[in-house]
Design a protein around this motif. Structure first.
Motif: not given
Length: 285
Positions: A261-264, A269-270, A276-285
Motif C-alpha cells: 500500500i502506498p506510504g505503508s 501510516f504505521q 486503529l488496532g488499539v481501537l479495534f481491540s478496545l471495541g472487541s473487549s
C-alpha cells in the motif's frame, strides 16, 4: 568561477569572440578571451573525456566563442526590441485568453446548472433525501471551480514563462518557474511508474480474495438451503459463520497487501495502523 570569467569577457564588448584562444604553458593549455584568463585545461581533463588535450581545448574554445556571441546577440538593441514586441503581444493574448475563458466558464456554469438541476432534484427524491440537492450542488460547484482555476493557472503560467524566457535577465526565472511546475509532475509520473508492480500485485490480491469470498458464500449458501449437510452443524449457522470467515479472509488479504500500500513504510501510516488496532481491540473487549 569560470562562468563568471566568461560572463565578464562577454560583457566586455572590446573583446571579440574570435579573440578566444588557447596557449600552451608548462604542460597545460590556458584559455584566454582577449586578455581575460578563462581556465586551464590539463591532460587529465582530456583523458577523462577520452580525447587529446588539443582537441578538448578546441572544443572549449568553440563553446566559449558561441556563448559570447549568444550573450551579445540576446542583448543587442534589435533583439531586445523584437522580444519586447513579442512580450507585449503575448501579454495581450494572455488577457484575451483569460477574458475569453472566464466568459466561456460562466456560460458553461449556467448551462450545467440548467441541465443538472432537474436531475439533481430527481436524484434527491429517488434517494429518499439521503442525497441532499444543495450538498451535491456544492460538491459540483467546488469541482467546477477547481477545474476552472487549474486551466486559467496553466494558461497564465505558460504565457508568463514564455515572456520571461524572451529576455536574458529573466531567462533563469523562466527556467525556475518551468521546473517548479514540471518537477512535481515528473515526480508523480515517476512514482506512479515505479508503483505499477505493487499496484498489479494489489489488484491480484483483490481478485483472488473476491473469488474465494464468492466461493465461500456459495458453499455456505448450499448449507443454508440444505444442498450440503454437515453433521452437527445447523443450517441456521451457515450465514453467520460465513460472515466470520469472510471477515478473517479480508483481514488476511489486508495483512498480505499492507506492505504494497502506498506510504505503508512511513511512520505516520504505521502510527495510524497501530492506533486503529488499539481501537479495534478496545471495541472487541
Amino acid at each position: 568561477t569560470i562562468a563568471q570569467r566568461i560572463q565578464r569577457a562577454a560583457a566586455n564588448y572590446a573583446t571579440p569572440p574570435d579573440s578566444v584562444k588557447s596557449f600552451e604553458d608548462n604542460g597545460r593549455l590556458k584559455v584566454y578571451a582577449g586578455k581575460e584568463f578563462i581556465m586551464n585545461i590539463y591532460s587529465a581533463d582530456a583523458e577523462a573525456e577520452g580525447i587529446t588535450t588539443p582537441i578538448l581545448a578546441e572544443i572549449v574554445v568553440d563553446k566559449i566563442k558561441g556563448i559570447i556571441r549568444l550573450y551579445r546577440h540576446e542583448r543587442s538593441p534589435d533583439v531586445i526590441k523584437s522580444n519586447a514586441l513579442k512580450a507585449l503581444v503575448a501579454l495581450a493574448l494572455l488577457v484575451i485568453c483569460l477574458v475569453a475563458f472566464s466568459w466561456l466558464f460562466r456560460k458553461l456554469s449556467d448551462f450545467f446548472k440548467r441541465r443538472l438541476k432537474n436531475r439533481i432534484d430527481t436524484l434527491e427524491n429517488v434517494s429518499y433525501k439521503l442525497i441532499q440537492a444543495n450538498q451535491l450542488t456544492k460538491i459540483l460547484h467546488v469541482l467546477y471551480q477547481t477545474v476552472r482555476v487549474l486551466i486559467l493557472l496553466i494558461i497564465t503560467v505558460g504565457f508568463v514563462d514564455y515572456i520571461l524566457g524572451l529576455f536574458p535577465w529573466t531567462k533563469a526565472a523562466s527556467i525556475y518557474l518551468l521546473e517548479l511546475i514540471l518537477d512535481p509532475l515528473k515526480s508523480i509520473g515517476q512514482g506512479f511508474i515505479n508503483y505499477l508492480p505493487s499496484l498489479i500485485f494489489l489488484i491480484i490480491i483483490y481478485l483472488i480474495t473476491q473469488y474465494f469470498v464468492r466461493l465461500t458464500r456459495l458453499f455456505f449458501n448450499s448449507i443454508d438451503t440444505g444442498g450440503i449437510v454437515i453433521q452437527n452443524f445447523d443450517p441456521e449457522w451457515a450465514m453467520p459463520t460465513f460472515k466470520i470467515v469472510k471477515f478473517f479472509m479480508i483481514v488476511f488479504a489486508v495483512v498480505v497487501a499492507f506492505p504494497y500500500i502506498p506510504g505503508s513504510s512511513s511512520g505516520a501510516f504505521q502510527g495510524i495502523s497501530v492506533f486503529l488496532g488499539v481501537l479495534f481491540s478496545l471495541g472487541s473487549s
